[in-house]
Design a protein around this motif. Structure first.
Motif, PDB file in Angstrom:
ATOM      1  N   THR A   1       0.251  -5.145  -6.624  1.00 11.01           N
ATOM      2  CA  THR A   1      -0.184  -6.511  -6.911  1.00 11.01           C
ATOM      3  C   THR A   1      -0.938  -6.599  -8.227  1.00 11.01           C
ATOM      4  O   THR A   1      -0.967  -7.654  -8.868  1.00 11.01           O
ATOM      5  N   ASP A   2      -1.574  -5.451  -8.624  1.00 11.25           N
ATOM      6  CA  ASP A   2      -2.356  -5.451  -9.870  1.00 11.25           C
ATOM      7  C   ASP A   2      -2.124  -4.133 -10.587  1.00 11.25           C
ATOM      8  O   ASP A   2      -2.753  -3.125 -10.270  1.00 11.25           O
TER       9      ASP A   2
ATOM     10  N   GLN B   1      -2.312  -1.775  -3.736  1.00 15.35           N
ATOM     11  CA  GLN B   1      -3.129  -2.546  -4.679  1.00 15.35           C
ATOM     12  C   GLN B   1      -2.481  -2.555  -6.075  1.00 15.35           C
ATOM     13  O   GLN B   1      -2.500  -3.543  -6.791  1.00 15.35           O
TER      14      GLN B   1
END
Lengths: 190, 408
Positions: free
Chosen positions: B63-64, B60
């Motif tokens: 991606t962020d 996660q």
């Protein structure tokens, strides 16, 4: 007579040992005389008759069929002599008995196989005993030949023939003829 | 303990709780739970789950970058770097008795190879409670019992010709004398089937002697030097009579015969007898005999692929008529029918050389098991005949044993 005793002894012995000696057929072979009583020195005939209708009923194509066998006929030569054809006949003796034997083939299931001629040579009051046996006293010789050869064991029956004197009418006729002849002769000479 | 998370995550959870001003009562409960988790040893599955969490966090975070604190990301990175060595060590852990009581050693990826756990066979054992096993463990016949031998036990008939049944009385060689006979006690030749034997029969071509079961135990040999007498018949045969005497030994043959131009007997059939007058013992029966056809003639017949019809009466019971057809060719076969006022039946089979033998599966329905028909082809191409015997169990009739000479 000796043959018949020997045959009976063998059959008895075979029956004791459990050997099957006969089929279920009631076929028979018999001697049948032209007369039950004959005069001294007279000739007479005895027929060998066979009846195998029972065998024929069990066998396809056996009527009239074709049957074969071989027999021995024995008799006392002091009482009777064989006076017929000797064609195919074998003469012999067994003890004091005279024998004639012959083979036959192609005989029908019922009828006379062969006629045999004899002449009585005994004395008045004698009984001529004709014995009849299978010529093969161990296996038997009788066979139905059509459509295949199938042995069978018939019963055998001989016959007795009496030697008798000429009847009383015969003696009366002879004496009458003699008397007539005597008177004719006397009439000629007188 | 599966609900516990790693103590490192627990620390982060406490910090977050303080930051979020969680009530003191709840905080104590969380601390107590954390202590309990710290008191128990770390379990392989816990680590795997932590690693899985870190993997998700890192995935996660990739991606962020704002989805997780940098410190947490760094810890996860450090943890994932040591995953491989940690899993290897855990796989080699042998649980002690105490740890087995504390946790299930058969849970996890390494349990299948553990000697302390049931293997895959445990799944095949029926449950003691009688629980219905899964459908894939129910008995099924939808498989080959012995797949490694399937080809042996299920041959393709098209590949190999059927093997003929064994000959009951042995084979007849081409160009030699062959014959069969029935044997019973006594002089009549007739007897019940259960007391009747069937044997090989041999006859001298000049008719001087005969024998049964030659060379075997119980051989019957006639007296020698018999002289046959012949007489005419209304059919294609002659009658032949043999009578022999040698001391107490007696022999007799009454036969239909066919002779060649030299006077030698080619074929013969019907009645025989042999006995001893001293012991009052005798055997007798019926026979069929002849010289078998030569191999050259057999080959010629098979090359021409012709059929030959043979008929005639049987000898023991001449009310039985037989009809046999031989079908020559590359795979010669035969069929036959026997008719009698009391019964009839059919049979068929294969021809091997000069022999023919019945196939047990090709009898008519009224014929029982252990029934046989066997024969041999006699003569030559111009004058063929058949010698054969039947030994059959006929429904409603009983056993029948007979021999027959059939002509073309």
């Amino acid at each position: 007579m000796y043959n018949r005793l020997r045959m009976a002894a063998i059959i008895f012995a075979l029956s004791l040992t459990g050997i099957q000696t006969t089929t279920a057929y009631a076929a028979s072979v018999t001697l049948v005389p032209s007369s039950a009583a004959v005069n001294v020195s007279n000739a007479f005939t005895i027929n060998l008759n066979m009846d195998t209708a029972d065998v024929a009923a069990e066998t396809p194509a056996a009527h009239p069929g074709s049957y074969a066998g071989s027999v021995i006929i024995d008799f006392d030569p002091a009482l009777v002599t064989y006076s017929g054809s000797m064609s195919g006949i074998t003469a012999g003796t067994i003890g004091s008995m005279q024998t004639i034997s012959f083979d036959f083939s192609g005989a029908p299931d019922v009828g006379t196989v062969r006629a045999l001629d004899f002449t009585a040579v005994g004395t008045v009051g004698n009984t001529i005993n004709f014995g009849l046996t299978d010529a093969d006293d161990f296996f038997g010789s009788f066979t139905s030949q059509l459509p295949t050869n199938t042995p069978f064991t018939p019963s055998f029956t001989g016959v007795d023939v009496q030697i008798i004197p000429l009847p009383a009418a015969g003696w009366l006729m002879l004496s009458g003829l003699g008397a007539i002849g005597f008177r004719v002769r006397r009439h000629r000479y007188s | 303990m599966n609900s516990c998370i790693s103590y490192k995550n627990m620390g982060k959870f406490l910090i977050n709780a303080l930051i979020r001003n969680i009530k003191m009562k709840n905080l104590l409960l969380i601390l107590f739970t954390a202590m309990a988790c710290l008191a128990s040893p770390a379990h392989a599955s816990d680590i795997v789950q932590s690693e899985r969490d870190c993997a998700e966090i890192l995935e996660q975070w990739a991606t962020d970058p704002d989805s997780a604190p940098k410190k947490l990301v760094d810890e996860c990175m450090g943890m994932m770097a040591g995953v491989t060595s940690a899993e290897d060590e855990l796989a080699n852990i042998v649980p002690s008795a105490g740890s087995q009581q504390a946790g299930d050693p058969c849970v996890g990826s390494g349990s299948a190879g553990s000697v302390h756990c049931w293997g895959p066979w445990s799944a095949l054992s029926p449950a003691a409670s009688g629980v219905t096993p899964p459908a894939d463990q129910l008995p099924s016949d939808d498989f080959e019992v012995r797949p490694e031998l399937a080809a042996l036990y299920d041959p393709d008939p098209a590949d190999d010709p059927p093997t003929p049944p064994d000959l009951l009385l042995g084979s007849c060689a081409p160009g030699t004398s062959c014959g069969f006979a029935t044997i019973v006690d006594g002089i009549t030749g007739q007897g019940p089937a259960e007391d009747t034997e069937i044997a090989i029969f041999d006859l001298a071509s000049d008719g001087s002697q005969f024998s049964l079961a030659p060379g075997e135990t119980g051989e019957i040999a006639s007296v020698g030097n018999m002289s046959p007498t012949f007489s005419n018949r209304p059919d294609e045969f002659e009658n032949m009579s043999l009578n022999g005497i040698d001391g107490n030994e007696r022999s007799r043959l009454i036969a239909r015969v066919i002779r060649d131009t030299g006077g030698d007997i080619i074929t013969a059939a019907d009645a025989w007898a042999h006995g001893n007058t001293a012991t009052s013992t005798a055997d007798s029966g019926f026979f069929t005999w002849g010289n078998s056809i030569s191999q050259t003639d057999v080959n010629a017949l098979n090359s021409s692929a012709v059929s030959a019809l043979f008929t005639g009466p049987m000898s023991a019971d001449n009310a039985t008529n037989a009809t046999v057809t031989l079908n020559f060719g590359s795979n010669p076969t035969w069929t036959g029918e026997w008719t009698n006022p009391g019964y009839s039946f059919t049979a068929a089979g294969v021809v091997t050389g000069v022999d023919f033998i019945s196939d047990p599966t090709q009898f008519s329905a009224n014929i029982g098991a252990n029934s046989f028909v066997q024969g041999a082809l006699l003569g030559d191409i111009a004058n063929k005949s058949i010698a054969h015997f039947i030994d059959v169990d006929i429904s409603g009739v009983g056993r029948i044993k007979d021999v027959g000479l059939l002509v073309e």
